[in-house]
Design a protein around this motif. Structure first.
Motif, PDB file in Angstrom:
ATOM      1  N   UNK A   1       0.821  -1.208   0.000  1.00  0.00           N
ATOM      2  CA  UNK A   1       0.000   0.000   0.000  1.00  0.00           C
ATOM      3  C   UNK A   1       0.858   1.261   0.000  1.00  0.00           C
ATOM      4  N   UNK A   2       1.949   1.254   0.736  1.00  0.00           N
ATOM      5  CA  UNK A   2       2.838   2.421   0.761  1.00  0.00           C
ATOM      6  C   UNK A   2       3.444   2.663  -0.609  1.00  0.00           C
ATOM      7  N   UNK A   3       3.836   1.595  -1.277  1.00  0.00           N
ATOM      8  CA  UNK A   3       4.366   1.724  -2.639  1.00  0.00           C
ATOM      9  C   UNK A   3       3.343   2.403  -3.550  1.00  0.00           C
ATOM     10  N   UNK A   4       2.073   1.990  -3.454  1.00  0.00           N
ATOM     11  CA  UNK A   4       1.047   2.577  -4.309  1.00  0.00           C
ATOM     12  C   UNK A   4       0.655   3.988  -3.863  1.00  0.00           C
ATOM     13  N   UNK A   5       0.897   4.332  -2.613  1.00  0.00           N
ATOM     14  CA  UNK A   5       0.695   5.728  -2.204  1.00  0.00           C
ATOM     15  C   UNK A   5       1.683   6.644  -2.923  1.00  0.00           C
TER      16      UNK A   5
ATOM     17  N   UNK B   1       0.153   7.686  -6.004  1.00  0.00           N
ATOM     18  CA  UNK B   1      -1.047   8.494  -5.822  1.00  0.00           C
ATOM     19  C   UNK B   1      -2.337   7.689  -5.937  1.00  0.00           C
ATOM     20  N   UNK B   2      -2.400   6.529  -5.349  1.00  0.00           N
ATOM     21  CA  UNK B   2      -3.621   5.716  -5.377  1.00  0.00           C
ATOM     22  C   UNK B   2      -4.386   5.884  -4.065  1.00  0.00           C
ATOM     23  N   UNK B   3      -5.629   6.364  -4.172  1.00  0.00           N
ATOM     24  CA  UNK B   3      -6.442   6.602  -2.978  1.00  0.00           C
ATOM     25  C   UNK B   3      -6.789   5.299  -2.274  1.00  0.00           C
ATOM     26  N   UNK B   4      -7.010   4.223  -3.030  1.00  0.00           N
ATOM     27  CA  UNK B   4      -7.331   2.936  -2.412  1.00  0.00           C
ATOM     28  C   UNK B   4      -6.183   2.459  -1.522  1.00  0.00           C
ATOM     29  N   UNK B   5      -4.956   2.880  -1.839  1.00  0.00           N
ATOM     30  CA  UNK B   5      -3.808   2.490  -1.016  1.00  0.00           C
ATOM     31  C   UNK B   5      -3.876   3.158   0.353  1.00  0.00           C
ATOM     32  N   UNK B   6      -4.375   4.387   0.409  1.00  0.00           N
ATOM     33  CA  UNK B   6      -4.564   5.028   1.721  1.00  0.00           C
ATOM     34  C   UNK B   6      -5.574   4.237   2.537  1.00  0.00           C
ATOM     35  N   UNK B   7      -6.693   3.869   1.909  1.00  0.00           N
ATOM     36  CA  UNK B   7      -7.714   3.126   2.641  1.00  0.00           C
ATOM     37  C   UNK B   7      -7.202   1.749   3.046  1.00  0.00           C
TER      38      UNK B   7
ATOM     39  N   UNK C   1      -2.537  22.691  -4.208  1.00  0.00           N
ATOM     40  CA  UNK C   1      -3.316  21.461  -4.341  1.00  0.00           C
ATOM     41  C   UNK C   1      -2.876  20.514  -3.229  1.00  0.00           C
ATOM     42  N   UNK C   2      -3.852  19.997  -2.475  1.00  0.00           N
ATOM     43  CA  UNK C   2      -3.512  19.079  -1.395  1.00  0.00           C
ATOM     44  C   UNK C   2      -3.130  17.716  -1.959  1.00  0.00           C
ATOM     45  N   UNK C   3      -2.371  16.973  -1.171  1.00  0.00           N
ATOM     46  CA  UNK C   3      -2.011  15.628  -1.572  1.00  0.00           C
ATOM     47  C   UNK C   3      -3.236  14.740  -1.709  1.00  0.00           C
ATOM     48  N   UNK C   4      -4.254  14.994  -0.869  1.00  0.00           N
ATOM     49  CA  UNK C   4      -5.485  14.206  -0.938  1.00  0.00           C
ATOM     50  C   UNK C   4      -6.166  14.370  -2.294  1.00  0.00           C
TER      51      UNK C   4
END
Length: 131
Positions: A67-71, A74-80, A124-127
């Protein structure tokens, strides 16, 4: 000949340096944890694999690394995914008898990650950059 459109440069996603450092720390910690578990020296192990319950910690570490790799991508699903792993680890810690205050420290990482995703870079926020 390769041409670069000025709009592509302006629209490229910029990551806050503090967020980059935090994600890098997450990666290093996960790699270190897996390295100590998988090396041939059992004295280095952070997790005792003789207890079957500890395999959950190993699985959570591998998923957190993914998940950290995909963050970084910029993948939102990786945060979740990271959020879910943090909650599951918190609950597992409570189940095995870790004190609640110590278990809450495990949630601090995902809370800090969310806060850093709110910081803005070029207005622009990271979110907002997460897809």
């Amino acid at each position: 000949m390769i041409t670069i459109n000025q709009n592509d440069i302006e629209n490229s996603k910029k990551r806050n340096i503090i967020l980059t450092i935090l994600l890098s720390i997450f990666l290093i910690a996960d790699f270190y944890t897996l390295k100590t578990i998988l090396d041939s020296n059992p004295n280095n192990d952070l997790i005792d694999l003789s207890e079957k319950l500890n395999y959950f910690y190993v699985i959570f570490t591998i998923l957190d690394l993914l998940f950290t790799f995909f963050l970084f991508k910029w993948k939102k699903w990786a945060f979740w995914g990271t959020f879910t792993i943090s909650i599951l680890t918190f609950l597992l810690n409570l189940y095995v008898g870790v004190e609640i205050i110590t278990s809450l420290f495990g949630l601090a990482g995902v809370i800090l990650l969310y806060a850093l995703l709110q910081l803005r870079s070029k207005n622009v926020s990271g979110w907002k950059n997460l897809e």
